[in-house]
Design an enzyme around this catalytic site. Structure first.
Site, PDB file in Angstrom:
ATOM      1  N   LYS A   1       0.809  -1.229   0.000  1.00 21.42           N
ATOM      2  CA  LYS A   1       0.000   0.000   0.000  1.00 21.42           C
ATOM      3  C   LYS A   1       0.845   1.284   0.000  1.00 21.42           C
ATOM      4  O   LYS A   1       0.645   2.197   0.783  1.00 21.42           O
ATOM      5  CB  LYS A   1      -0.964   0.015   1.190  1.00 21.42           C
ATOM      6  CG  LYS A   1      -2.049  -1.053   1.054  1.00 21.42           C
ATOM      7  CD  LYS A   1      -3.206  -0.794   2.008  1.00 21.42           C
ATOM      8  CE  LYS A   1      -4.257  -1.853   1.901  1.00 21.42           C
ATOM      9  NZ  LYS A   1      -3.804  -3.176   2.357  1.00 21.42           N
TER      10      LYS A   1
HETATM   11  O1  OMP Z   1      -5.164  -4.011  -0.116  1.00 21.16           O
HETATM   12  C1  OMP Z   1      -5.697  -4.955   0.500  1.00 21.16           C
HETATM   13  O2  OMP Z   1      -5.429  -6.144   0.274  1.00 21.16           O
HETATM   14  C2  OMP Z   1      -6.832  -4.634   1.423  1.00 21.16           C
HETATM   15  C3  OMP Z   1      -7.693  -3.603   1.049  1.00 21.16           C
HETATM   16  C4  OMP Z   1      -8.937  -3.480   1.729  1.00 21.16           C
HETATM   17  O3  OMP Z   1      -9.789  -2.663   1.395  1.00 21.16           O
HETATM   18  N1  OMP Z   1      -9.209  -4.339   2.748  1.00 21.16           N
HETATM   19  C5  OMP Z   1      -8.340  -5.293   3.173  1.00 21.16           C
HETATM   20  O4  OMP Z   1      -8.655  -6.056   4.084  1.00 21.16           O
HETATM   21  N2  OMP Z   1      -7.121  -5.410   2.532  1.00 21.16           N
HETATM   22  C6  OMP Z   1      -6.121  -6.395   3.033  1.00 21.16           C
HETATM   23  O5  OMP Z   1      -6.627  -7.710   2.855  1.00 21.16           O
HETATM   24  C7  OMP Z   1      -6.300  -8.532   3.980  1.00 21.16           C
HETATM   25  C8  OMP Z   1      -7.601  -8.970   4.658  1.00 21.16           C
HETATM   26  O6  OMP Z   1      -7.302  -9.883   5.663  1.00 21.16           O
HETATM   27  P1  OMP Z   1      -8.465 -10.825   6.263  1.00 21.16           P
HETATM   28  O7  OMP Z   1      -9.573  -9.931   6.743  1.00 21.16           O
HETATM   29  O8  OMP Z   1      -7.770 -11.555   7.391  1.00 21.16           O
HETATM   30  O9  OMP Z   1      -8.907 -11.774   5.160  1.00 21.16           O
HETATM   31  C9  OMP Z   1      -5.368  -7.695   4.865  1.00 21.16           C
HETATM   32  O10 OMP Z   1      -4.028  -7.945   4.479  1.00 21.16           O
HETATM   33  C10 OMP Z   1      -5.756  -6.256   4.495  1.00 21.16           C
HETATM   34  O11 OMP Z   1      -4.672  -5.340   4.633  1.00 21.16           O
END
Ligand code: OMP
Length: 320
Positions: free
Chosen positions: A112
């Site tokens: 990011k």
């Molecule tokens: O850029 C990302 O991957 C991201 C964007 C977003 O809007 N929401 C989001 O959850 N993420 C990332 O996606 C992953 C979600 O993790 P879980 O909720 O454990 O599946 C994390 O690494 C967050 O940083």
């Protein structure tokens, strides 16, 4: 984006495993099993806990990668979890990315990054490697990175240039999955558009010169699984933009909710689950603090494999 699309077609599975280890998500005996070795190595005993966790993070990730490499096309290591451990954590991050690449997986580095053009050009070395021309050395082993568009076009262009020059990709934050996202992203502009819709149009334009043979450009978008209707509308609004869709599982996103984010060929989106897969062992009912580190790693791997299969099957059930 053609390499990712081919990887998805190869596995017939549009999902990505998020490798976001934390001390709470990694069985304690794994880090403990390295205590003696690390204590002999470190100069400053205060460094030992971070070193132990870093080694544990890599072994945890390696076990999961080995268990899911034939099921998923990609992994998404979240660099924050590794930065939390300091330099040793960054080593675990790059070793994880390198190992995943060696297993043939597409590696999406969730970093990011975003800044003014001159600084973005430095950040873009995540994709262009270190050094110049043929001597470029790639310590990151990433096929793509996530980027933050808050600074506008001149902050993004260096990433687009580096991605295109190295046949890699970027994923730009458009409609994030978090609850507070609406505070900014849903604001209505004088044109009647929402902010995220304006950003979506910028992202589609940033990739317009880099559309591959599958109809998608090197510039993807991040669209949260927690916004099913908006995601479906963005799918139509951004015909050449591939979606990274986080928020499945732990944040409440479902296969039904993300169905509209795919195109009519069942392509156009890659759905992420991190905690739902790497933390599946905690719900297995089979973990015991007294089990050996090897047995704990086997349980982590077996649980992640089953969770990855479930996610694959849930997505296949809603795709054309
Ligand atoms: O850029 C990302 O991957 C991201 C964007 C977003 O809007 N929401 C989001 O959850 N993420 C990332 O996606 C992953 C979600 O993790 P879980 O909720 O454990 O599946 C994390 O690494 C967050 O940083």
């Amino acid at each position: 984006m053609d390499r990712l699309i081919e990887a998805i077609e190869d596995k017939q599975n549009p999902s990505v495993v998020g490798l976001d280890p934390t001390e709470a998500l990694v069985p304690a005996q794994i880090a403990a099993s390295f205590a003696e070795e690390i204590n002999e190595q470190v100069e400053d005993p205060a460094e030992a806990p971070a070193m132990q966790l870093s080694v544990a993070f890599f072994e945890f990730n390696r076990a999961i990668i080995d268990a899911v490499a034939d099921i998923v096309p990609a992994v998404k290591p979240q660099i924050a979890m590794y930065e939390a451990l300091g330099p040793a954590g960054i080593d675990a991050y790059t070793m994880t990315c390198e190992y995943a690449k060696q297993q043939g997986l597409y590696v999406l580095g969730d970093v990011k990054r975003g800044d003014i053009g001159s600084t973005a050009a430095a950040y873009a070395h995540h994709l262009s490697g270190v050094g110049l021309g043929d001597t470029a050395y790639d310590p990151w082993h990433e096929d793509a990175v996530t980027v933050n568009p808050y600074l506008g076009t001149d902050g993004i262009t260096p990433f687009v240039d580096a991605a295109t020059a190295n046949d890699k990709d970027i994923f730009v934050l458009v409609r994030t999955s978090n609850p507070s996202s609406s505070e900014l992203q849903e604001l209505e502009l004088a044109s009647g558009e929402r902010v995220y819709e304006h950003v979506a149009d910028l992202v589609e334009s940033w990739g317009a010169e880099t559309i591959g043979k599958n109809g998608y450009s090197h510039v993807g978008a991040v669209v949260g699984a927690t916004h099913p209707e908006e995601g479906k509308a963005l799918r139509a609004r951004m015909p050449h933009t591939f979606f990274l869709v986080p928020g499945y599982g732990a944040q409440g996103g479902t296969a039904q909710g993300v169905a509209g984010m795919f195109d009519r060929d069942g392509m156009g989106a890659l759905v992420n689950s991190s905690r739902g897969i790497i933390g599946a062992w905690k719900k297995s009912g089979k973990y015991s603090e007294s089990m050996s580190a090897d047995d704990a790693l086997d349980l982590v791997a077996e649980s992640a494999r089953e969770a990855a299969k479930d996610m694959r099957d849930n997505l296949r059930a809603v795709l054309p």
